[in-house]
Design a protein around this motif. Structure first.
Motif, PDB file in Angstrom:
ATOM      1  N   VAL A  17      -3.496  15.266  -6.521  1.00 38.21           N
ATOM      2  CA  VAL A  17      -2.232  15.381  -7.235  1.00 38.21           C
ATOM      3  C   VAL A  17      -1.121  14.672  -6.481  1.00 38.21           C
ATOM      4  N   ALA A  18      -1.132  14.754  -5.182  1.00 33.89           N
ATOM      5  CA  ALA A  18      -0.079  14.146  -4.372  1.00 33.89           C
ATOM      6  C   ALA A  18      -0.038  12.638  -4.526  1.00 33.89           C
ATOM      7  N   TYR A  19      -1.201  12.024  -4.770  1.00 37.54           N
ATOM      8  CA  TYR A  19      -1.247  10.571  -4.884  1.00 37.54           C
ATOM      9  C   TYR A  19      -0.931  10.090  -6.300  1.00 37.54           C
ATOM     10  N   ALA A  20      -1.030  10.973  -7.281  1.00 33.19           N
ATOM     11  CA  ALA A  20      -0.732  10.579  -8.652  1.00 33.19           C
ATOM     12  C   ALA A  20       0.758  10.320  -8.804  1.00 33.19           C
ATOM     13  N   PHE A  49      -1.050  -5.871 -20.643  1.00 36.36           N
ATOM     14  CA  PHE A  49      -0.180  -5.470 -19.541  1.00 36.36           C
ATOM     15  C   PHE A  49      -0.951  -4.652 -18.505  1.00 36.36           C
ATOM     16  N   GLY A  50      -0.650  -4.918 -17.257  1.00 36.69           N
ATOM     17  CA  GLY A  50      -1.201  -4.152 -16.154  1.00 36.69           C
ATOM     18  C   GLY A  50      -0.166  -4.124 -15.037  1.00 36.69           C
ATOM     19  N   PHE A  51      -0.547  -3.566 -13.905  1.00 44.17           N
ATOM     20  CA  PHE A  51       0.360  -3.494 -12.756  1.00 44.17           C
ATOM     21  C   PHE A  51      -0.425  -3.837 -11.497  1.00 44.17           C
ATOM     22  N   LYS A  52      -0.008  -4.904 -10.822  1.00 48.13           N
ATOM     23  CA  LYS A  52      -0.713  -5.333  -9.616  1.00 48.13           C
ATOM     24  C   LYS A  52      -0.201  -4.609  -8.380  1.00 48.13           C
ATOM     25  N   HIS A  53      -1.141  -4.207  -7.550  1.00 49.04           N
ATOM     26  CA  HIS A  53      -0.793  -3.564  -6.284  1.00 49.04           C
ATOM     27  C   HIS A  53      -0.233  -4.631  -5.348  1.00 49.04           C
ATOM     28  N   VAL A  54       0.959  -4.381  -4.808  1.00 47.42           N
ATOM     29  CA  VAL A  54       1.627  -5.394  -3.987  1.00 47.42           C
ATOM     30  C   VAL A  54       0.883  -5.678  -2.689  1.00 47.42           C
ATOM     31  N   GLY A  55       0.072  -4.742  -2.263  1.00 46.46           N
ATOM     32  CA  GLY A  55      -0.651  -4.935  -1.009  1.00 46.46           C
ATOM     33  C   GLY A  55      -1.983  -5.629  -1.171  1.00 46.46           C
ATOM     34  N   THR A  56      -2.740  -5.255  -2.213  1.00 49.12           N
ATOM     35  CA  THR A  56      -4.098  -5.777  -2.377  1.00 49.12           C
ATOM     36  C   THR A  56      -4.207  -6.894  -3.407  1.00 49.12           C
ATOM     37  N   GLY A  57      -3.247  -6.964  -4.326  1.00 47.65           N
ATOM     38  CA  GLY A  57      -3.325  -7.948  -5.392  1.00 47.65           C
ATOM     39  C   GLY A  57      -4.219  -7.510  -6.540  1.00 47.65           C
ATOM     40  N   GLU A  58      -4.892  -6.365  -6.377  1.00 49.32           N
ATOM     41  CA  GLU A  58      -5.729  -5.813  -7.432  1.00 49.32           C
ATOM     42  C   GLU A  58      -4.861  -4.997  -8.400  1.00 49.32           C
ATOM     43  N   LEU A  59      -5.369  -4.791  -9.608  1.00 50.81           N
ATOM     44  CA  LEU A  59      -4.613  -3.993 -10.561  1.00 50.81           C
ATOM     45  C   LEU A  59      -4.624  -2.519 -10.161  1.00 50.81           C
ATOM     46  N   CYS A  60      -3.458  -1.888 -10.231  1.00 47.20           N
ATOM     47  CA  CYS A  60      -3.368  -0.459  -9.936  1.00 47.20           C
ATOM     48  C   CYS A  60      -4.139   0.333 -10.994  1.00 47.20           C
ATOM     49  N   THR A  61      -4.686   1.454 -10.581  1.00 44.19           N
ATOM     50  CA  THR A  61      -5.449   2.299 -11.491  1.00 44.19           C
ATOM     51  C   THR A  61      -4.508   3.106 -12.375  1.00 44.19           C
ATOM     52  N   ILE A  62      -4.689   2.970 -13.690  1.00 41.39           N
ATOM     53  CA  ILE A  62      -3.881   3.719 -14.656  1.00 41.39           C
ATOM     54  C   ILE A  62      -4.725   4.874 -15.191  1.00 41.39           C
ATOM     55  N   GLU A 105      -2.177   5.281  -7.857  1.00 36.77           N
ATOM     56  CA  GLU A 105      -1.438   4.891  -6.657  1.00 36.77           C
ATOM     57  C   GLU A 105       0.058   5.205  -6.810  1.00 36.77           C
ATOM     58  N   PRO A 106       0.813   5.209  -5.713  1.00 40.21           N
ATOM     59  CA  PRO A 106       2.271   5.348  -5.813  1.00 40.21           C
ATOM     60  C   PRO A 106       2.843   4.199  -6.646  1.00 40.21           C
ATOM     61  N   SER A 107       3.690   4.509  -7.607  1.00 40.78           N
ATOM     62  CA  SER A 107       4.180   3.494  -8.544  1.00 40.78           C
ATOM     63  C   SER A 107       5.024   2.424  -7.865  1.00 40.78           C
ATOM     64  N   ASN A 108       5.651   2.748  -6.735  1.00 38.52           N
ATOM     65  CA  ASN A 108       6.485   1.745  -6.064  1.00 38.52           C
ATOM     66  C   ASN A 108       5.656   0.649  -5.396  1.00 38.52           C
ATOM     67  N   GLN A 109       4.342   0.773  -5.477  1.00 36.82           N
ATOM     68  CA  GLN A 109       3.454  -0.265  -4.946  1.00 36.82           C
ATOM     69  C   GLN A 109       2.845  -1.110  -6.065  1.00 36.82           C
ATOM     70  N   CYS A 110       3.296  -0.874  -7.308  1.00 38.07           N
ATOM     71  CA  CYS A 110       2.686  -1.537  -8.464  1.00 38.07           C
ATOM     72  C   CYS A 110       3.732  -2.336  -9.237  1.00 38.07           C
ATOM     73  N   ASP A 111       3.530  -3.640  -9.354  1.00 42.16           N
ATOM     74  CA  ASP A 111       4.433  -4.524 -10.091  1.00 42.16           C
ATOM     75  C   ASP A 111       3.777  -4.964 -11.398  1.00 42.16           C
ATOM     76  N   ILE A 112       4.571  -5.069 -12.448  1.00 42.52           N
ATOM     77  CA  ILE A 112       4.039  -5.393 -13.767  1.00 42.52           C
ATOM     78  C   ILE A 112       3.358  -6.758 -13.777  1.00 42.52           C
ATOM     79  N   SER A 113       2.242  -6.839 -14.491  1.00 41.11           N
ATOM     80  CA  SER A 113       1.467  -8.070 -14.637  1.00 41.11           C
ATOM     81  C   SER A 113       1.239  -8.301 -16.125  1.00 41.11           C
ATOM     82  N   VAL A 114       1.606  -9.489 -16.616  1.00 41.37           N
ATOM     83  CA  VAL A 114       1.493  -9.808 -18.040  1.00 41.37           C
ATOM     84  C   VAL A 114       0.475 -10.929 -18.220  1.00 41.37           C
TER      85      VAL A 114
END
Length: 212
Positions: A17-20, A49-62, A105-114
């Motif tokens: 829950v803490a990581y959601a 639409f997706g959200f890329k993790h700023v650290g890994t470049g992979e899409l964040c898990t939704i 993941e924490p949302s502040n690590q995820c940037d929108i990807s179109v």
């Protein structure tokens, strides 16, 4: 022995829950993109639409996503790749709707990807040349329209790229083209031959090969 086990399970649940992280993004952010495809010249295309993790470049898990207004909650389908599509509805924009996204993941690590891609109904194993040309011209129309005022900044379509679910896929198509690393690229030279395409595997998506 049951009490320690219960405490361990509870600790695991609390950690999850803490990581959601759930965030709200204005529907207008997505509408500004999807409304660009509201015409016959681009009817075969969609934005995913997706959200890329700023650290890994992979899409964040939704975990899940929905459109939210004061009156309704509309669930969105999230693909296995953690992307979703959104309908173009002016009423939702006027109603100040939000897209609510629940991240692992924490949302502040995820940037929108179109991502601009072909709609699922245009994905199949066999295409006539006319069908291939139709998809090509859809992308061409989109880039031409977007570059009507700043054409020197917009890319030009140079072909189509087929991507497959298996990123390691290597096989020949039934018409002789070669799929490498889960990707098939058909450039302008291929289109000049004016022939159809027969695949062994249905593609995951079709995107444009483009360059400035």
């Amino acid at each position: 022995m049951q009490k320690p086990i219960l405490l361990v399970v509870l600790a695991m649940l609390l950690t999850q829950v803490a990581y959601a992280d759930e965030v709200e993004v204005s529907y207008k952010t997505f509408y500004s993109h999807v409304k660009k495809l509201d015409n016959e010249d681009t009817q075969a295309l969609q934005f995913a639409f997706g959200f890329k993790h700023v650290g890994t470049g992979e899409l964040c898990t939704i975990n899940k996503a929905r459109i939210s207004t004061q009156k309704v909650q509309l669930p969105l389908t999230v693909t296995a790749e953690n992307r979703f599509t959104i309908q173009s509805e002016k009423a939702l924009s006027l109603a100040d709707a939000f897209v609510v996204i629940d991240f692992k993941e924490p949302s502040n690590q995820c940037d929108i990807s179109v991502q601009l891609e072909t709609k699922p109904e245009f994905l199949k194993a066999e295409y006539t040349f006319e069908e291939m040309q139709f998809i090509y011209e859809q992308y061409e129309a989109f880039f031409n329209e977007m570059g009507s005022f700043l054409s020197f900044m917009m890319p030009t379509v140079k072909g189509l790229m087929f991507q497959f679910s298996d990123q390691d896929l290597r096989e020949a198509t039934k018409t002789g083209e070669m799929v490498n690393a889960g990707t098939l690229m058909l450039d302008d030279e291929w289109f000049e031959r004016k022939k159809g395409l027969k695949l062994q595997t249905i593609p995951l998506r079709i995107t444009a090969m483009a360059s400035k």
